[in-house]
Design an enzyme around this catalytic site. Structure first.
Site, PDB file in Angstrom:
ATOM      1  N   SER A 152       0.861  -1.187   0.000  1.00 45.39           N
ATOM      2  CA  SER A 152       0.000   0.000   0.000  1.00 45.39           C
ATOM      3  C   SER A 152       0.893   1.232   0.000  1.00 45.39           C
ATOM      4  O   SER A 152       2.040   1.167   0.455  1.00 45.39           O
ATOM      5  CB  SER A 152      -0.850   0.004   1.268  1.00 45.39           C
ATOM      6  OG  SER A 152      -1.422   1.280   1.473  1.00 45.39           O
ATOM      7  N   TYR A 165      -2.575  -1.211  10.492  1.00 43.66           N
ATOM      8  CA  TYR A 165      -2.453  -1.443   9.039  1.00 43.66           C
ATOM      9  C   TYR A 165      -1.109  -0.915   8.537  1.00 43.66           C
ATOM     10  O   TYR A 165      -0.384  -1.604   7.811  1.00 43.66           O
ATOM     11  CB  TYR A 165      -3.618  -0.748   8.340  1.00 43.66           C
ATOM     12  CG  TYR A 165      -3.675  -0.914   6.831  1.00 43.66           C
ATOM     13  CD1 TYR A 165      -4.015  -2.130   6.269  1.00 43.66           C
ATOM     14  CD2 TYR A 165      -3.431   0.172   5.986  1.00 43.66           C
ATOM     15  CE1 TYR A 165      -4.096  -2.274   4.885  1.00 43.66           C
ATOM     16  CE2 TYR A 165      -3.519   0.039   4.608  1.00 43.66           C
ATOM     17  CZ  TYR A 165      -3.851  -1.195   4.067  1.00 43.66           C
ATOM     18  OH  TYR A 165      -3.937  -1.325   2.702  1.00 43.66           O
TER      19      TYR A 165
HETATM   20  C1  BGC Z   1      -6.217   1.528   1.895  1.00 43.29           C
HETATM   21  C2  BGC Z   1      -7.392   2.382   1.550  1.00 43.29           C
HETATM   22  C3  BGC Z   1      -6.990   3.834   1.341  1.00 43.29           C
HETATM   23  C4  BGC Z   1      -5.821   3.931   0.389  1.00 43.29           C
HETATM   24  C5  BGC Z   1      -5.311   5.355   0.188  1.00 43.29           C
HETATM   25  C6  BGC Z   1      -5.101   1.748   0.917  1.00 43.29           C
HETATM   26  O1  BGC Z   1      -4.006   1.013   1.309  1.00 43.29           O
HETATM   27  O2  BGC Z   1      -6.605   0.157   1.879  1.00 43.29           O
HETATM   28  O3  BGC Z   1      -8.358   2.269   2.569  1.00 43.29           O
HETATM   29  O4  BGC Z   1      -8.071   4.573   0.820  1.00 43.29           O
HETATM   30  O5  BGC Z   1      -4.774   3.136   0.857  1.00 43.29           O
HETATM   31  O6  BGC Z   1      -5.164   6.026   1.394  1.00 43.29           O
END
Ligand code: BGC
Length: 264
Positions: A152, A165
């Site tokens: 991410s 996360y």
């Molecule tokens: C998350 C999303 C978020 C995006 C940008 C991703 O890793 O799962 O919830 O909108 O990042 O911030």
């Protein structure tokens, strides 16, 4: 086709980004193991699309082009069993896409041990042991392979209310870097793909909140949310022989979100 005769395992491919990846890899000629935890119908839908795409069944011989396998990747034994069953069904694995992931929107002071464990177990521990099982198989069969982790932008960018996360994705970044070095002598490449805001079920709260959504869109230089297919194209490249010399890095698919610093 770039992935002919390859077998790919895509975790969490009953919906969203994982589903698009499974379909794209099949389009490139791979056979695909579609893993799901709790949405068998979604996994069947992915399988149907994979089968429709594959030209292989028009040939006299009709090799298996896809299969769905249930496994909850927060459990190490289920992750190991998933790899074992994939190999049993397809004879081998060449590509592992660690896509399954979860997030929890919660103030730091409210995070319980159970919430923390859930996120870290799927996003980090599950990935670690799935890669371990995959690499043991490649080593035993003396073959190269490709590992692609769906990370991410938040392996780099802070995300208030999502500290567990972010911890998992930051950990995934270092796991990838270490394994790229460790596994290079075996001919195994390891890379991360880091999506920004993509229109998928994980973002359903955002998609249903117009105000939040326009605030997010303002931060995205390309002016739109990403599509699962935007991510899948990059994964297909990293899984292909074109990326044989590519290892140890993160590739962002975020419409420019990460580096969009603006003075207000
Ligand atoms: C998350 C999303 C978020 C995006 C940008 C991703 O890793 O799962 O919830 O909108 O990042 O911030």
């Amino acid at each position: 086709m770039k992935l002919e005769n390859k077998v790919a395992l895509v975790t969490g491919s009953s919906q969203g980004i994982g589903q698009a990846i499974a379909i794209r890899l099949a389009y490139e000629g791979a056979s695909v193991v579609i893993n799901y935890r709790s949405h068998p119908e979604g996994a069947e839908e992915t399988l149907k699309k994979v089968q429709e795409l594959s030209g292989k069944c028009y040939l006299a011989q009709c090799p298996k082009v896809g299969a769905t396998i249930q496994a909850d990747l927060s459990s190490v034994s289920e992750a190991q069993e998933l790899v074992r069953e994939s190999i049993e069904q397809f004879g081998k694995l060449d590509i592992l896409v660690n896509n399954a992931g979860i997030e929890k929107n919660e103030d730091f002071l409210d995070v319980s041990e159970a919430d923390y464990d859930k996120v870290l177990d799927v996003n980090l521990k599950g990935v670690f042991f799935t890669i371990q099982a995959f690499v043991k198989h490649l080593k035993e069969t003396n073959r190269p392979g490709k590992v692609i982790n769906i990370s991410s932008v938040h392996e780099e960018l802070p995300f208030p209310h999502f500290t567990s996360y972010c911890a998992s994705k930051g950990g995934l970044r270092m796991m990838m870097r270490n394994l790229a070095i460790k596994l290079a002598p075996l001919g195994i490449t390891v890379n991360n793909v880091a999506p920004g805001a993509i229109a998928t079920p994980i973002n359903k709260d955002l998609l249903n909140d117009q105000e939040k959504l326009s605030a997010v869109l303002k931060n995205i230089p390309l002016g739109r949310l990403g599509k699962p297919e935007d991510v899948a194209g990059l994964v297909a490249f990293l899984a292909s022989p074109d990326a044989d010399y590519v290892t140890g890095s993160t590739y962002y698919v975020d419409g420019g979100l990460l580096w969009n610093y603006q003075e207000q």
